[in-house]
Structure formats: C-alpha cells, structure tokens
Design a protein around this motif. Structure first.
Motif, PDB file in Angstrom:
ATOM      1  N   SER A 249       3.103  -0.589   7.615  1.00 27.88           N
ATOM      2  CA  SER A 249       3.005  -1.522   8.743  1.00 27.88           C
ATOM      3  C   SER A 249       4.181  -1.341   9.685  1.00 27.88           C
ATOM      4  CB  SER A 249       2.966  -2.960   8.226  1.00 27.88           C
ATOM      5  OG  SER A 249       4.212  -3.318   7.660  1.00 27.88           O
TER       6      SER A 249
ATOM      7  N   GLY B 236       0.803  -1.217   0.000  1.00 29.35           N
ATOM      8  CA  GLY B 236       0.000   0.000   0.000  1.00 29.35           C
ATOM      9  C   GLY B 236       0.837   1.268   0.000  1.00 29.35           C
TER      10      GLY B 236
ATOM     11  N   GLN C 111       1.073   6.875   7.595  1.00 25.80           N
ATOM     12  CA  GLN C 111       0.254   6.067   8.492  1.00 25.80           C
ATOM     13  C   GLN C 111      -0.088   4.686   7.939  1.00 25.80           C
ATOM     14  OE1 GLN C 111      -3.137   8.479   9.442  1.00 25.80           O
ATOM     15  NE2 GLN C 111      -1.921  10.087  10.459  1.00 25.80           N
ATOM     16  N   ASN C 112      -0.053   4.505   6.609  1.00 28.79           N
ATOM     17  CA  ASN C 112      -0.453   3.225   6.020  1.00 28.79           C
ATOM     18  C   ASN C 112       0.644   2.160   6.083  1.00 28.79           C
ATOM     19  OD1 ASN C 112      -2.963   4.313   5.344  1.00 28.79           O
ATOM     20  ND2 ASN C 112      -2.222   5.020   3.334  1.00 28.79           N
TER      21      ASN C 112
ATOM     22  N   ARG D  61       5.695   6.285  11.268  1.00 31.07           N
ATOM     23  CA  ARG D  61       4.269   6.004  11.051  1.00 31.07           C
ATOM     24  C   ARG D  61       3.409   7.250  11.230  1.00 31.07           C
ATOM     25  NH1 ARG D  61       1.661   0.948  13.566  1.00 31.07           N
ATOM     26  NH2 ARG D  61       0.350   1.303  11.735  1.00 31.07           N
TER      27      ARG D  61
END
Length: 319
Positions: free
Chosen positions: A300, A254, A297-298, A293
């Motif tokens: 992991s 992502g 934010q996406n 992060r």
C-alpha cells in the motif's frame, strides 16, 4: 575655656558609652565579622541543601577518620553492593585492601555475566578449583585474541572449556557479547554461515516496525561496507526471520519474504540517499513511493510513505 571643658566632658561621655573613635571602629568591625560569618554559614547551608558540610568536617575527631570508610566495618550486603559498581581493574585494586570482600565469587560472577552474557560453562558443573575471577581473565584474553584473529579466539574459548564446539553456542556467545570487534566479527560470520543462521534466529522482531527491526539486526550483525553477495545473504535471512516473527502482519499487509527483501533493499538505498553529503538532489517521498511500488506492487502507498518518514526522521538503517 568653656568650649574646651565641654569637649572634655563630651569625650568622657563617649568613652563611657563605648563610642570612642577606636572603640567605635572595633565594635563596627566586630559587627561586620559576625555578619559575614552568619552570611557564609547560611550560604553553605543553602548550597548543601540545609546540611553544613563545613561544620561536619570540622567536627571530625582525628586525622585518621578522614580516609575512606572501612568496608569491613559495614554489613556484608552493603559492602558487596558498593563493590559491585567497580570494574575489574578497580576490583583488583580493592582486593589489595579488602581481600576477602573484593575476591568474592559473586562479584566476579556478576562481572563475567554483565560483559559476556552467555558461555557454555555457565550451565555446567564447575570443575575443581574453578574461579569466576580466573574465568574473567580468560574471557578477556579470549576476546582480545578474537579481535586479532576470530578463528583463534573461538579455538581459545573451546580449549578452556568456556564454549562448546557448536554453532548454536557460538551464536549465543556472539549475540550476548559486546566486546568483539565488529569488523572481525563480520569476517568470521561471512566464513561461518552455520553460525550466522543460528545468530539470525536469536532475534525477535515481533511487533516491530520494519526499519526499526532492520536497525536492530544490523546492530548485532554489521552490514558490509559494499554491496555484494554477503549483503544480499543478510537481507534474505532477515526477511525470512521478520516474516516468521510477524505472520499475522504479513497476512494483513499481503507481504511475502521476497516483498520484504525488496523493501529492505529500498530502505538501505534511501538511507544512503538521504544521509550522504555527496547526493545533492535527495529522493522525495513521492519518488520513493513510486519506485518501491514498481518493485512490489501489492504494497500500500500509505505503508511505503510511513517507511520514508521513518528514515527521514530517524536516519540510516545500517549505520
């Protein structure tokens, strides 16, 4: 009287058996010399893996045989193989002895292509009187000129027909050459963004871990010493190229080029933090994950943790 006769008879018996004082010492000395010779011979054989080099040297027939092997007496393919290990200076010296062998075009062609992997002239029909030995001298002269003044160096290559006046050809030449001064190259690429664009597209980052790909990128295109617009441009171009080389991975994680940009900047800052002796309180893995992060934010947490481990174990991404 009886004891005197006994001594005379005993001495005559020892002399007859070869064990007189002098005879005994002579024979004992002979045994020791022989033993030492055998020991030295065995030692030489063991040291040379079973080959008595001393014996081989002693069996040479004349003083004239103690020089180098005459390459002209060997099969041509073997002579060329031996000469192919020489650099340009040694090959010129070898041509004073073996002129026909050391001036062979295949040898000089190999030297040219091993140092300058791409030149436009390689893919053209050679002009009349073309020589790879002469081309090597021109390439060496052009590289020295580039390291003094990049623009003049590129113009020299073009004037000799070595390079075409094309950003793509110049980029290929830079990508395949390791003799250019990286500081001068950085100045040249900062001024020639068209060449920089083509140089970035020559990199293939497929299936590479992000920090390793970034290290490879900065080995060819050196990062500036200070932050600024040029560094941001390099990271932006790298991010788009990395995503283009790994479309499946980007979809799986992502990630977008903007997210990769944030990760690259974070990796550079982390590299400075962990490797700089002036930073006493090093950033922890938990702090790096939390800060990264926040910006992306996406991503992991495990992936960001692997990034930290890579920098911690391997080192700076732009050293």
């Amino acid at each position: 009287m009886g004891q005197g006769l006994w001594r005379v008879a005993r001495n005559q018996q020892l002399q007859h058996q070869g064990y007189s004082g002098q005879g005994y010492l002579t024979r004992e000395h002979g045994r020791r010399v022989t033993a030492n010779n055998v020991s030295n011979t065995n030692h030489r054989k063991q040291a040379q893996g079973g080959i008595d080099i001393y014996h081989l040297l002693k069996t040479r027939k004349s003083k004239e045989q103690e020089g180098f092997i005459n390459l002209e007496m060997l099969p041509p393919e073997l002579s060329f193989t031996i000469l192919s290990y020489l650099n340009a200076t040694d090959l010129c010296l070898a041509s004073c002895v073996w002129q026909d062998l050391a001036n062979d075009e295949l040898l000089w062609q190999g030297l040219c292509k091993s140092t300058w992997g791409h030149c436009s002239i390689y893919n053209k029909n050679p002009p009349l009187g073309f020589s790879f030995r002469k081309l090597y001298m021109q390439l060496d002269e052009g590289s020295l000129t580039f390291n003094a003044n990049p623009e003049e160096g590129v113009n020299y290559f073009m004037s000799k027909g070595i390079l075409d006046d094309s950003p793509k050809e110049i980029a290929k030449f830079i990508f395949c050459t390791r003799t250019l001064n990286w500081k001068k190259l950085r100045i040249y690429l900062d001024e020639r963004r068209d060449v920089l664009d083509d140089l970035v597209t020559l990199h293939n980052f497929r299936n590479q871990f992000l920090p390793n790909a970034l290290r490879e990128f900065f080995r060819h295109i050196h990062a500036p010493e200070e932050r600024g617009e040029y560094l941001e441009t390099l990271i932006t171009k790298f991010s788009h190229r990395f995503c283009a080389c790994n479309p499946d991975l980007m979809r799986e994680l992502g990630l977008s080029p903007d997210a990769v940009y944030v990760l690259c900047y974070s990796l550079i800052l982390l590299s400075i933090d962990l490797t700089s002796p002036h930073v006493k309180n090093k950033m922890s893995k938990r702090e790096f994950i939390r800060n990264t992060r926040r910006a992306a934010q996406n991503i992991s947490e495990d992936f960001v943790g692997h990034l930290y481990d890579n920098i911690y174990l391997i080192g700076h991404v732009a050293a």
